[in-house]
Design a protein around this motif. Sequence first.
Motif, PDB file in Angstrom:
ATOM      1  N   PHE A 705      45.363  49.006  51.445  1.00  0.00           N
ATOM      2  CA  PHE A 705      46.457  49.049  50.476  1.00  0.00           C
ATOM      3  C   PHE A 705      47.762  48.486  51.030  1.00  0.00           C
ATOM      4  O   PHE A 705      48.619  48.044  50.277  1.00  0.00           O
ATOM      5  N   GLY A 706      47.972  48.547  52.382  1.00  0.00           N
ATOM      6  CA  GLY A 706      49.222  48.032  52.956  1.00  0.00           C
ATOM      7  C   GLY A 706      50.416  48.807  52.412  1.00  0.00           C
ATOM      8  O   GLY A 706      50.441  50.039  52.444  1.00  0.00           O
ATOM      9  N   GLU A 707      51.395  48.093  51.881  1.00  0.00           N
ATOM     10  CA  GLU A 707      52.620  48.718  51.377  1.00  0.00           C
ATOM     11  C   GLU A 707      52.443  49.248  49.953  1.00  0.00           C
ATOM     12  O   GLU A 707      53.301  49.939  49.439  1.00  0.00           O
ATOM     13  N   THR A 708      51.308  48.879  49.299  1.00  0.00           N
ATOM     14  CA  THR A 708      51.145  49.228  47.887  1.00  0.00           C
ATOM     15  C   THR A 708      50.662  50.664  47.733  1.00  0.00           C
ATOM     16  O   THR A 708      49.700  51.069  48.373  1.00  0.00           O
ATOM     17  N   ALA A 709      51.339  51.415  46.887  1.00  0.00           N
ATOM     18  CA  ALA A 709      50.891  52.779  46.615  1.00  0.00           C
ATOM     19  C   ALA A 709      49.762  52.733  45.592  1.00  0.00           C
ATOM     20  O   ALA A 709      49.913  52.127  44.542  1.00  0.00           O
ATOM     21  N   CYS A 710      48.602  53.319  45.954  1.00  0.00           N
ATOM     22  CA  CYS A 710      47.428  53.262  45.070  1.00  0.00           C
ATOM     23  C   CYS A 710      46.792  54.643  45.048  1.00  0.00           C
ATOM     24  O   CYS A 710      46.590  55.260  46.090  1.00  0.00           O
ATOM     25  N   SER A 711      46.477  55.163  43.860  1.00  0.00           N
ATOM     26  CA  SER A 711      45.898  56.510  43.776  1.00  0.00           C
ATOM     27  C   SER A 711      44.441  56.504  43.317  1.00  0.00           C
ATOM     28  O   SER A 711      43.756  57.504  43.416  1.00  0.00           O
ATOM     29  N   ARG A 712      43.944  55.356  42.786  1.00  0.00           N
ATOM     30  CA  ARG A 712      42.568  55.369  42.267  1.00  0.00           C
ATOM     31  C   ARG A 712      41.989  53.958  42.326  1.00  0.00           C
ATOM     32  O   ARG A 712      42.689  52.982  42.068  1.00  0.00           O
ATOM     33  N   VAL A 713      40.689  53.868  42.677  1.00  0.00           N
ATOM     34  CA  VAL A 713      39.975  52.582  42.638  1.00  0.00           C
ATOM     35  C   VAL A 713      38.743  52.766  41.756  1.00  0.00           C
ATOM     36  O   VAL A 713      37.949  53.683  41.984  1.00  0.00           O
ATOM     37  N   ASP A 714      38.608  51.923  40.712  1.00  0.00           N
ATOM     38  CA  ASP A 714      37.381  51.911  39.903  1.00  0.00           C
ATOM     39  C   ASP A 714      36.569  50.683  40.287  1.00  0.00           C
ATOM     40  O   ASP A 714      37.116  49.583  40.387  1.00  0.00           O
ATOM     41  N   VAL A 715      35.260  50.868  40.483  1.00  0.00           N
ATOM     42  CA  VAL A 715      34.392  49.730  40.830  1.00  0.00           C
ATOM     43  C   VAL A 715      33.403  49.514  39.695  1.00  0.00           C
ATOM     44  O   VAL A 715      32.716  50.451  39.272  1.00  0.00           O
ATOM     45  N   PHE A 716      33.366  48.274  39.176  1.00  0.00           N
ATOM     46  CA  PHE A 716      32.487  47.922  38.063  1.00  0.00           C
ATOM     47  C   PHE A 716      31.456  46.889  38.505  1.00  0.00           C
ATOM     48  O   PHE A 716      31.753  46.006  39.314  1.00  0.00           O
ATOM     49  N   SER A 717      30.262  46.978  37.937  1.00  0.00           N
ATOM     50  CA  SER A 717      29.317  45.871  38.074  1.00  0.00           C
ATOM     51  C   SER A 717      29.722  44.793  37.080  1.00  0.00           C
ATOM     52  O   SER A 717      30.555  45.019  36.205  1.00  0.00           O
ATOM     53  N   LEU A 718      29.132  43.601  37.212  1.00  0.00           N
ATOM     54  CA  LEU A 718      29.481  42.517  36.289  1.00  0.00           C
ATOM     55  C   LEU A 718      28.972  42.799  34.887  1.00  0.00           C
ATOM     56  O   LEU A 718      29.332  42.102  33.947  1.00  0.00           O
ATOM     57  N   ASP A 719      28.087  43.789  34.728  1.00  0.00           N
ATOM     58  CA  ASP A 719      27.696  44.217  33.389  1.00  0.00           C
ATOM     59  C   ASP A 719      28.802  45.030  32.727  1.00  0.00           C
ATOM     60  O   ASP A 719      28.701  45.365  31.548  1.00  0.00           O
ATOM     61  N   GLY A 720      29.808  45.384  33.503  1.00  0.00           N
ATOM     62  CA  GLY A 720      30.875  46.207  32.958  1.00  0.00           C
ATOM     63  C   GLY A 720      30.643  47.690  33.171  1.00  0.00           C
ATOM     64  O   GLY A 720      31.410  48.517  32.688  1.00  0.00           O
ATOM     65  N   ALA A 721      29.588  48.024  33.886  1.00  0.00           N
ATOM     66  CA  ALA A 721      29.291  49.438  34.096  1.00  0.00           C
ATOM     67  C   ALA A 721      30.160  49.984  35.226  1.00  0.00           C
ATOM     68  O   ALA A 721      30.344  49.334  36.251  1.00  0.00           O
TER      69      ALA A 721
END
Length: 766
Positions: A705-721
Amino acid sequence: MKYLSLMLILLVSIQLFAQVNHRDSINVVHYDLHIEITQLSQKKISGVANILVAPTKANSSAFGLDLQRLVVDSLKVNGQIVSHNHQNDILRFTTAQSYSNTDTLSVEVYYQGTPGKDPGGWGGFYFAGNQAFNMGVGMSVNPHVYGRAWYPCNDSFTDKATYDFFITTQSDYEAICGGINVSDTLDSQNNRVWHWKIEQPISTYLTSVAVGDFEQVHFNYSGIDCEIPIDIYCSASQVGSVTTAFADVPDMMQIYENHFGPYPFSRVGYSVVNFTSGAMEHVGNITYPNNAISTALSDQTLMAHELSHMWFGNSVTCATAEDMWLNEGWASYCEALYVEGKHGYEAGKAYSLSNHIFVIQRAHLNDNGFLALYGIGHENTYGSTVYKKGADVVRTLRGYLGDSTFFAVLKLWFAENEYSSKDTYEFRDFLSAKTGVDMNPFFDTWVFNPGFPHYEISDLLINGTQTTVKITQKSIARQFMGDASRVEVTFFNSSKDTVTRLVQFDGAHGTASFTLPFEPEFAIPDYYCRLADATIKAEKVVSGSQQSFSGVNLVVYPPLTNDSAWIHVTYNYSKPEKYGQMVGDIELTPLNYWKVDMIPYGDFKGRTRFTRQLSNNPIDSTFSAQMKDSVKLMYRATVSEDWKSIPTILDITWGSVAISIDSLMAGEYALGIKRYQVDVPNFVPQKCEITIVPNPVKSVVNFIFGETACSRVDVFSLDGALMTQIKVRNNIQETLDVSEFSAGTYLARFYNNGVSLGSDKFLIVR
Ligand SMILES: [Zn+2]
């Protein structure tokens, strides 16, 4: 032939020898084979082959014969010793004078040694216990024709000759060959010489010998033209079981003579030998395994399969290995014809339809791809496509022509082409000429292209007894759209009255209007299952107890009342119409879909479970669904309605779906996927300051994340799942173990307190 181990074909090593042209330079007219098979324990034979040869060209002086492994002591032409060269299984010799194509030469070969076997483990010459016998097809040798394992010959599908066998055995043994037993006499060394004669010209791979301590079991059969002896040779301990197991062979003969015309050879014979991997259709002397002597259906159909080869393969032989479906596809369909003749039309149809399920689900997996029936490569000559899909296409041809034309033209085929070799094009053109039906579109659709057509009703208008039906053809696992399709449509009313009409059309769509004798409620394409298209159909009357519908991934649990229903299910190996469409946040998948037609009696409500494997089977579509908890069932009552999501009870495990509804209704059912982010399918990464390393990744990926504040990561397949959602605890970086994920591209979307920060792609490799 029929081999009993499917795995065998995958394990064989392929030996492709350099193309040789010696086989084209001669025609063999006749073989006199004097072979001594007295040294079973030493696994040796010795022989003199007297071969009457006709050159095919003028000014011929260089000749070649096939002979594998055995040692040639000397060679004479017309009584004079001629030098020979035996290399790479070809016995070459040159005569002092030239011969023309009107001459015949008498070639005499003195040879001995231990005969060889197919490195693939099936064909060749066997010494097994107190028996010696040959199997005439080598699955991994080239050519597959395998006479050269035990005598010098012109080993080809097309060079046919007559035979006299003089087999010497110990005095208390028998030698069984094809054809008629002329004599057996004691020689000066008190050995017995068995003389057998085959008067009809046949290919080398159809010749045989079986040496052993045999008893004979005999059956009478009055054929169309004459009495035909049926002799089964087996060891003394097998006489009882053989007498019971082979008792239906006369019935098989009657069924096949009625369909194809008179038996083309002089005697029906089987020799039961010490072998357990299948049977071989040697002319008049089928080599039969000792583990298949019973009245079980699989053994009876094995006997019938080999017997039918006397027509398909032995009288009319495939011209090349690429035409093998003319032998094996037809013999495999003849199994169903025997079942039909013996146990009735419905039993034969059921046998064929279980083969069709295998073809749709497995043939391309066994053969490493969707193959066209014609032109199959050497490694798959004896594979599932040739046998199983071949039989399925023969069934389709029968439906296309209708029974009377189909069987009449087969009788002509054998009457006009007996003892010859023919290729697929000659067969097609013969059918066209004799039936008056242009068979080019049929062969293009079913024989010359891989994959399958799929037929469905894409529109049905009912106005009283006036109906208009539209059929759509889809291409499954092929880049081809067939013409002259013939699809029967059966119309039903609620009393289950039926009427069937034929729709014939070119290309993707066909529309036809009919005036029917009653007002129909619904219609089913190819209800009588005459087509080998990419559907599996099943029907049942259900009441009271659970019913599983074979091959269509559906189980009905009827209520415990007197209410019942007639239910017909079509499992379509094709994408549902409008796949890809979003219904709210649910996307209609391109996976196979169900069509249910039913006539309920009383207040029928059947709880129904739809299942499917999320497999890698290419005909199942390659859509990958790793979207745990997001599978939905989509439904529409008629093709003119929009799809909608219906309430279900979901039971999903990794790789498979089972989804139940409370009450089955007529209509189409397909799977939907609930999408969590409607904008995800666009997959346009919105770059931000967050870094993904390594990329590509094998097992663990890091989001820095470096300097960026981030609270959540969502990971999707290319199907959109949505694959996973990470709540960030470490404000510098997070790691994600992706070792359970499939290879492919994924999208990571980053948020801080619900505000999107952007997204980026990363690649998982294996
Ligand atoms: Zn066969």
